[in-house]
Design an enzyme around this catalytic site. Structure first.
Site, PDB file in Angstrom:
ATOM      1  N   LYS A   1       1.377   4.410  -2.761  1.00 35.21           N
ATOM      2  CA  LYS A   1       1.246   5.840  -2.461  1.00 35.21           C
ATOM      3  C   LYS A   1       2.493   6.616  -2.894  1.00 35.21           C
ATOM      4  O   LYS A   1       2.384   7.761  -3.353  1.00 35.21           O
ATOM      5  CB  LYS A   1       0.970   6.042  -0.976  1.00 35.21           C
TER       6      LYS A   1
ATOM      7  N   TYR B   1       0.829  -1.205   0.000  1.00 37.58           N
ATOM      8  CA  TYR B   1       0.000   0.000   0.000  1.00 37.58           C
ATOM      9  C   TYR B   1       0.863   1.254   0.000  1.00 37.58           C
ATOM     10  O   TYR B   1       0.648   2.171  -0.812  1.00 37.58           O
ATOM     11  CB  TYR B   1      -0.945   0.007   1.201  1.00 37.58           C
TER      12      TYR B   1
ATOM     13  N   THR C   1     -12.460   6.032   7.010  1.00 36.24           N
ATOM     14  CA  THR C   1     -13.027   5.469   5.788  1.00 36.24           C
ATOM     15  C   THR C   1     -12.985   3.947   5.878  1.00 36.24           C
ATOM     16  O   THR C   1     -12.483   3.374   6.844  1.00 36.24           O
ATOM     17  CB  THR C   1     -12.231   5.913   4.545  1.00 36.24           C
TER      18      THR C   1
END
Length: 303
Positions: A182, A178, A215
């Site tokens: 980014k 991840y 989120t």
């Protein structure tokens, strides 16, 4: 060095007449971004993987804002054919795009590969947006104050991009993949900015991040990672409306700066200086070349 803008959501200007594409618009940050833009009069094209879920979100937002101009369209960032169909549809309709918000993504999932043989988080979060951006640049060039906003993360600093192992065969961890995706987001946004400037294009490329937000990014993660993420967010995260403030600023303010990581300050967007591998222009150029090879999409010299 970090500077701030004296801007918050109450300063979000009228967006009537603007068309804005938001990827990942059916969940998390994407819903909040879409809601605020539509409430200010923008036509928002909701680019979503699950159109049924997108329709549900659209109907819910229209219940809040009856005049909201929302258009749900299919886009699976892991499937480059859907990116081509998405862009072809806008081109056929001669839609001028004023802003593209590259927000959609996945995080902390078990290892799997895209059809191009790339680890799925890097493929979804970076390659899908790389292809979509390239395919929409002609639409953006016809827009008003056109801008591409790529949503990254402060965790880019922990990314380790190995262009010789994009399938993550040598080693893989969900979290590591991840943060690498980014880093790729930041490198792409900065390289796109350099290329657009060199070509004299009216389109700008900015990079923004939400901080730690409440989120459901880990929705596809193994149960343990989902549980840990939930606990951490109880203590560390900010409300979604606060988290999307820097992204909305980047997408709507012509004065928003390129070349900085626009993130959440205490009360206003902060312009953070990028560090580490993100500043490696050679790595960014090599990532660009590899992305062109994998996607078959490039930006024409005139952008």
């Amino acid at each position: 060095m970090t500077r701030t803008a004296t801007w918050n959501l109450t300063d979000l200007r009228d967006q009537t007449g603007r068309t804005i594409v938001v990827t990942g618009a059916s969940s998390g940050l994407g819903v909040a971004i879409t809601r605020h833009l539509a409430a200010r009069g923008a036509r928002v094209i909701m680019a979503v993987r699950d159109t049924g879920k997108g329709d549900h979100v659209r109907d819910r937002l229209r219940a809040e804002h009856p005049k909201a101009d929302l258009d749900v369209r299919h886009l699976d960032l892991l499937d480059l054919d859907t990116a081509r169909r998405f862009a072809d549809g806008l081109r056929a309709e001669r839609v001028a795009v004023d802003a593209l918000v590259n927000n959609g993504g996945i995080g902390n999932v078990p290892r799997r590969l895209s059809p191009q043989g790339v680890e799925s988080q890097l493929a979804t979060n970076h390659l899908g947006h790389f292809a979509l951006t390239g395919l929409l640049l002609d639409r953006l060039a016809e827009g008003r104050d056109p801008v591409v906003v790529t949503v990254a993360s402060g965790l880019y600093r922990l990314g380790r991009l190995d262009l010789a192992d994009l399938a993550a065969e040598r080693r893989y961890s969900p979290a590591g993949a991840y943060v690498t995706s980014k880093l790729a987001n930041v490198l792409f946004a900065l390289e796109l900015d350099r290329r657009l400037r060199a070509a004299g294009s009216p389109v700008r490329s900015l990079v923004a991040h939400p901080g730690v937000a409440k989120t459901d990014l880990e929705r596809d993660s193994p149960p343990l990672i989902r549980a840990v993420g939930t606990v951490l967010k109880l203590f560390l995260s900010r409300p979604v409306d606060d988290a999307v403030t820097p992204i909305l600023y980047a997408a709507t303010e012509p004065a928003a700066p390129t070349g900085r990581h626009i993130g959440p300050g205490r009360a206003h967007p902060a312009f953070e200086t990028l560090t580490g591998a993100a500043t490696d222009a050679g790595l960014a150029a090599r990532l660009w070349a590899r992305s062109v090879q994998l996607t078959g999409v490039d930006v024409a010299p005139g952008c």
